[in-house]
Design a protein around this motif. Structure first.
Motif, mmCIF file in Angstrom:
data_model
loop_
_atom_site.group_PDB
_atom_site.id
_atom_site.type_symbol
_atom_site.label_atom_id
_atom_site.label_comp_id
_atom_site.label_asym_id
_atom_site.label_seq_id
_atom_site.Cartn_x
_atom_site.Cartn_y
_atom_site.Cartn_z
ATOM 1 N N ASP A 39 0.811 -1.219 0.000
ATOM 2 C CA ASP A 39 0.000 0.000 0.000
ATOM 3 C C ASP A 39 0.845 1.270 0.000
ATOM 4 O O ASP A 39 0.471 2.273 -0.608
ATOM 5 C CB ASP A 39 -0.938 0.011 1.215
ATOM 6 C CG ASP A 39 -2.025 -1.047 1.121
ATOM 7 O OD1 ASP A 39 -2.288 -1.510 -0.007
ATOM 8 O OD2 ASP A 39 -2.600 -1.414 2.161
ATOM 9 N N LYS A 43 0.816 4.456 -2.480
ATOM 10 C CA LYS A 43 0.706 5.826 -1.985
ATOM 11 C C LYS A 43 1.837 6.695 -2.546
ATOM 12 O O LYS A 43 1.606 7.841 -2.941
ATOM 13 C CB LYS A 43 0.746 5.834 -0.461
ATOM 14 C CG LYS A 43 0.680 7.213 0.176
ATOM 15 C CD LYS A 43 -0.656 7.878 -0.047
ATOM 16 C CE LYS A 43 -1.747 7.227 0.725
ATOM 17 N NZ LYS A 43 -3.020 7.979 0.602
ATOM 18 N N GLU A 46 0.941 7.490 -6.104
ATOM 19 C CA GLU A 46 -0.160 8.447 -6.162
ATOM 20 C C GLU A 46 0.328 9.866 -5.914
ATOM 21 O O GLU A 46 -0.080 10.823 -6.590
ATOM 22 C CB GLU A 46 -1.241 8.075 -5.151
ATOM 23 C CG GLU A 46 -2.038 6.842 -5.532
ATOM 24 C CD GLU A 46 -3.020 6.413 -4.453
ATOM 25 O OE1 GLU A 46 -3.939 5.650 -4.773
ATOM 26 O OE2 GLU A 46 -2.853 6.830 -3.280
ATOM 27 N N LYS A 47 1.212 10.017 -4.909
ATOM 28 C CA LYS A 47 1.742 11.347 -4.604
ATOM 29 C C LYS A 47 2.595 11.864 -5.761
ATOM 30 O O LYS A 47 2.505 13.030 -6.153
ATOM 31 C CB LYS A 47 2.575 11.294 -3.315
ATOM 32 C CG LYS A 47 1.763 10.969 -2.076
ATOM 33 C CD LYS A 47 0.753 12.050 -1.783
ATOM 34 C CE LYS A 47 -0.108 11.726 -0.572
ATOM 35 N NZ LYS A 47 0.657 11.660 0.676
ATOM 36 N N ILE A 95 4.412 11.545 3.297
ATOM 37 C CA ILE A 95 3.876 10.239 3.667
ATOM 38 C C ILE A 95 4.437 9.840 5.016
ATOM 39 O O ILE A 95 5.650 9.792 5.212
ATOM 40 C CB ILE A 95 4.245 9.167 2.621
ATOM 41 C CG1 ILE A 95 3.615 9.516 1.274
ATOM 42 C CG2 ILE A 95 3.791 7.777 3.075
ATOM 43 C CD1 ILE A 95 4.029 8.600 0.140
ATOM 44 N N GLN A 100 -0.337 5.508 8.264
ATOM 45 C CA GLN A 100 -1.077 4.753 7.270
ATOM 46 C C GLN A 100 -1.971 3.694 7.885
ATOM 47 O O GLN A 100 -2.991 3.334 7.341
ATOM 48 C CB GLN A 100 -0.091 4.070 6.298
ATOM 49 C CG GLN A 100 0.800 5.040 5.546
ATOM 50 C CD GLN A 100 0.007 6.024 4.740
ATOM 51 O OE1 GLN A 100 -0.930 5.650 4.040
ATOM 52 N NE2 GLN A 100 0.360 7.292 4.811
ATOM 53 N N ASP A 180 -6.063 12.000 1.966
ATOM 54 C CA ASP A 180 -4.636 12.319 1.859
ATOM 55 C C ASP A 180 -4.233 13.372 2.890
ATOM 56 O O ASP A 180 -3.183 13.265 3.534
ATOM 57 C CB ASP A 180 -4.301 12.810 0.453
ATOM 58 C CG ASP A 180 -3.975 11.668 -0.494
ATOM 59 O OD1 ASP A 180 -3.670 10.564 -0.015
ATOM 60 O OD2 ASP A 180 -4.023 11.876 -1.720
#
Length: 221
Positions: A39, A43, A46-47, A95, A100, A180
């Protein structure tokens, strides 16, 4: 001679142990690289995609395309350019691994999404996350209420509440942007205010120190 050995041997042992700890920490920090899955990898992608560095479709596999995107991001941010996502790169991406596993309260996500939708509908995705981050940042500032609801509904705080746009039909991205922001991504750079120069007439907000501009919004302290 024997006396010297007795004095310096413990010091040498401490030195080498310290070096070993540093090396172990470096290995642990460099935990996301080509071949990594999960995951957090998704992430990361995605960022990077939201920031314009990753051109593919985010999944849970760290491939060569992900490595290339990471290197472009690291180069732009002045980080060590190795294509490996360690603690410094994770931090620069906003992050937090520890966050998370802790899912935000659903009521906070929904309310924050509605506020983002009302305040930043039509803005680029990173700008929507930034608006959400400002709200989250206020909950941690002693000058503001301590809850998402308290910040959003503080009298006069947000135009979307005053004009009813907070109740407008949700666009596809604000809910994801809210997640987010609540999970620690802060494209605003720690801002606690933002405004649209084309619409704002408040002289006080114009006096605030500017951090950055994203889309039509100016983010400031």
């Amino acid at each position: 001679m024997r006396r010297l050995v007795q004095i310096f041997l413990p010091l040498l042992i401490v030195f080498f142990m310290a070096q070993l700890v540093i090396q172990i920490k470096d290995i642990e920090a460099a935990s996301y690289k080509v071949g990594s899955k999960g995951d957090i990898v998704k992430k990361i992608e995605e960022k990077l995609k939201a920031l314009g560095y990753f051109k593919g479709n985010p999944d849970n596999y760290f491939g060569q395309d992900t490595k290339d995107a990471v290197k472009r991001f690291q180069r732009a941010k002045g980080l060590k350019v190795d294509g490996i996502v360690g603690s410094n790169t994770l931090r620069a991406l906003g992050i937090n691994e520890g966050q998370q596993s802790s899912k935000p309260q659903r009521t906070d996500v929904n309310l924050l999404a509605r506020a983002i939708n009302g305040e930043a509908r039509g803005e680029p995705y990173i700008g929507q996350v930034a608006v959400g981050a400002v709200i989250v940042n206020r909950t941690r500032d002693p000058r503001f209420p301590k809850t998402i609801a308290g910040v959003i509904y503080q009298p006069g705080a947000f135009t979307a509440v005053a004009d009813g746009q907070i109740n407008a039909k949700l666009e596809p991205t604000p809910q994801k942007a809210a997640n987010d922001a609540l999970n620690g991504w802060d494209p605003s750079g720690g801002a606690i205010y933002y405004y649209n120069p084309a619409k704002t007439t408040n002289k006080w907000i114009w006096s605030r120190p500017v951090i950055k501009r994203i889309g039509k919004h100016v983010f400031c302290r």
